[in-house]
Design a protein around this motif. Structure first.
Motif, short mmCIF file in Angstrom:
data_model
loop_
_atom_site.label_atom_id
_atom_site.label_comp_id
_atom_site.label_asym_id
_atom_site.label_seq_id
_atom_site.Cartn_x
_atom_site.Cartn_y
_atom_site.Cartn_z
N ALA A 1 3.32 5.92 -2.61
CA ALA A 1 4.56 6.72 -2.60
C ALA A 1 4.65 7.72 -3.74
CB ALA A 1 5.77 5.78 -2.60
N PRO A 2 4.37 7.36 -5.01
CA PRO A 2 4.49 8.38 -6.08
C PRO A 2 3.59 9.59 -5.85
CG PRO A 2 4.37 6.19 -7.02
CD PRO A 2 4.05 6.04 -5.56
N GLY A 3 2.34 9.34 -5.46
CA GLY A 3 1.44 10.45 -5.21
C GLY A 3 1.87 11.29 -4.02
N LEU A 4 2.35 10.64 -2.96
CA LEU A 4 2.80 11.38 -1.78
C LEU A 4 4.04 12.21 -2.09
CD1 LEU A 4 2.32 8.66 1.00
CD2 LEU A 4 0.88 10.66 0.55
N LEU B 1 6.47 17.46 -2.97
CA LEU B 1 7.39 18.31 -3.75
C LEU B 1 6.70 19.51 -4.36
CD1 LEU B 1 9.59 15.65 -5.59
CD2 LEU B 1 10.20 17.05 -3.61
N PHE B 2 5.46 19.34 -4.82
CA PHE B 2 4.82 20.39 -5.60
C PHE B 2 3.71 21.12 -4.85
CE2 PHE B 2 6.57 17.44 -8.73
CZ PHE B 2 7.33 18.32 -9.50
N ALA C 1 0.83 -1.21 0.00
CA ALA C 1 0.00 0.00 0.00
C ALA C 1 0.86 1.26 0.00
CB ALA C 1 -0.93 -0.01 1.22
N TYR C 2 1.90 1.26 0.83
CA TYR C 2 2.79 2.42 0.87
C TYR C 2 3.54 2.59 -0.45
CZ TYR C 2 1.97 2.87 5.88
OH TYR C 2 1.39 3.06 7.09
#
Length: 324
Positions: free
Chosen positions: A37-40, A45-46, A32-33
Motif C-alpha cells: 500500500a505505501p508504495g502504491l 500520487l506522484f 501483502a496488500y
C-alpha cells in the motif's frame, strides 16, 4: 493377598486438525496488500496522478472573449488535438528534437562503449585496486548536473580555463572556445559523457560479477584468451544489462535540461529551446501556456515510450531468451 486391577481407561481419539486454508490465504493477501500500500499510494500520487492531470490539461485551451477582461473574459474550453498539432508544427520544437537526436548519436554509443571497456577491464584478475578505480570512475555520476556543468564551464571559457593557458604557452592562440557556434554541442556531450560513464560501468560490472567463474575456468582450460572470453562469454552474458543501460541512456538524452540551461548564460549559441525540455519550460512557464506545454510533455513521453518499446522488441529474443 489379592490385587485390585483397574479397568483400562478408554482412550479418546485426538481431535482432527482442521486447516483454515481460506482464512490463512485471506490473511496472507491482506498482509501483502498492506505492505504494498505505501508504495502504491506514492506511485499513484506522484506518478499516475500527475500524468493523468497533464494529459487532461493537454486537451484544454484558453478562449478569450472580447478584450479578455473581467470574470467572463477568459474561459478554459476543450481544445481537442489543437495543442498537439501546434506543438508538432512548431519549428522550434522540431529543431530541439533534431538537436536531441544528434546529442544521442554522439553521446550514447561513446558512453556505452567506454563503460563496457571499463567494466571488462575491472573484471579481469590482473587488475589491482579495482575498488579504488570503480570509485573514481563512478564519482562523476554522484556530482549534480548543475555543479558538473559549472565546473566544465570554467574550463570552457578561454579567459579562465587552465587548458587555454597551456594552449597559449605552446603558441596555439587560435583555438576556438567550445561554447561558440556548433562546438557547443560537443561541450554538452562532454559533460554528459563525464557524468554518465560511471553509472553504466557500475551496472555492467555488477552483471559481470553475477556470471559463474566456473565458465571462465573451463574456457581457460580449453585455451581461450581473455579477449575471447570477453567476446564469447562475458558480453553475451550481460546483454540484458547492456540493453537496459542503453535504454536508460536514451531516455536521459531526451530529458537533458540541466547542462544546457546552466551553460546558457555563458554563450549565445544555446537558445531557450535548445532541448525539448527547455522548449516545454519556455512554453509553459515563460509564455504561460501550460496547456500547450502539457501537450509537448505528452509528446516527449510518447516518443520515449515508443523508442523504448522498439528497442526492447528488437533485442528481446536474444537478450531475454532464458526468460522466454
Amino acid at each position: 493377598m489379592s490385587t485390585i486391577t483397574r479397568p483400562p481407561e478408554a482412550r479418546t481419539a485426538p481431535a482432527p486438525i482442521t486447516r483454515r486454508t481460506g482464512t490463512y490465504k485471506g490473511r496472507l493477501n491482506r498482509s501483502a496488500y498492506a505492505m504494498l500500500a505505501p508504495g502504491l499510494i506514492i506511485f499513484f500520487l506522484f506518478i499516475l496522478l500527475p500524468i493523468g492531470y497533464t494529459l487532461y490539461l493537454s486537451f484544454q485551451r484558453i478562449e478569450r472573449k472580447g478584450l479578455g477582461l473581467g470574470e467572463g473574459g477568459v474561459e478554459v474550453v476543450f481544445a481537442g488535438l489543437s495543442n498537439y498539432t501546434r506543438v508538432l508544427a512548431n519549428p522550434e520544437f522540431l529543431a530541439s528534437s533534431g538537436r536531441a537526436l544528434i546529442f544521442a548519436i554522439l553521446l550514447v554509443p561513446t558512453v556505452m562503449v567506454l563503460a563496457l571497456l571499463f567494466a571488462l577491464s575491472l573484471d579481469t584478475r590482473r587488475v589491482r585496486g579495482g575498488g579504488a578505480f570503480r570509485l573514481l570512475i563512478f564519482l562523476p555520476f554522484a556530482v549534480p548536473a548543475v555543479i558538473g556543468s559549472l565546473m566544465w564551464a570554467f574550463l570552457y571559457i578561454p579567459a579562465m580555463s587552465p587548458i587555454y593557458q597551456v594552449f597559449d604557452l605552446v603558441g596555439w592562440t587560435d583555438v576556438p572556445s567550445l561554447l561558440s557556434g556548433n562546438l557547443v554541442m560537443f561541450a554538452i556531450v562532454n559533460i554528459g559523457f563525464w557524468g554518465g560513464v560511471g553509472f553504466n560501468m557500475t551496472v555492467l560490472y555488477t552483471s559481470l560479477r553475477a556470471i559463474p567463474t566456473d565458465i571462465y575456468e573451463a574456457a581457460r582450460i580449453d585455451g581461450a584468451s581473455e579477449v575471447q572470453i570477453a567476446l564469447r562469454i562475458k558480453i553475451p552474458g550481460i546483454t540484458p544489462a547492456l540493453v537496459m543501460t542503453t535504454l536508460f541512456a536514451v531516455i536521459a538524452v531526451l530529458q537533458v535540461y540541466g547542462e544546457p540551461t546552466t551553460l546558457k548564460p555563458l554563450t549565445s549559441a544555446i537558445s531557450s529551446t535548445w532541448s525539448p525540455l527547455m522548449f516545454v519550460y519556455r512554453l509553459a512557464f515563460t509564455e504561460g501556456d501550460i496547456y500547450a506545454g502539457s501537450a509537448a510533455s505528452i509528446v516527449i513521453a510518447l516518443i520515449t515510450l515508443v523508442l523504448s518499446f522498439v528497442a526492447l522488441r528488437a533485442v528481446q529474443r536474444r537478450a531475454f531468451a532464458q526468460e522466454d
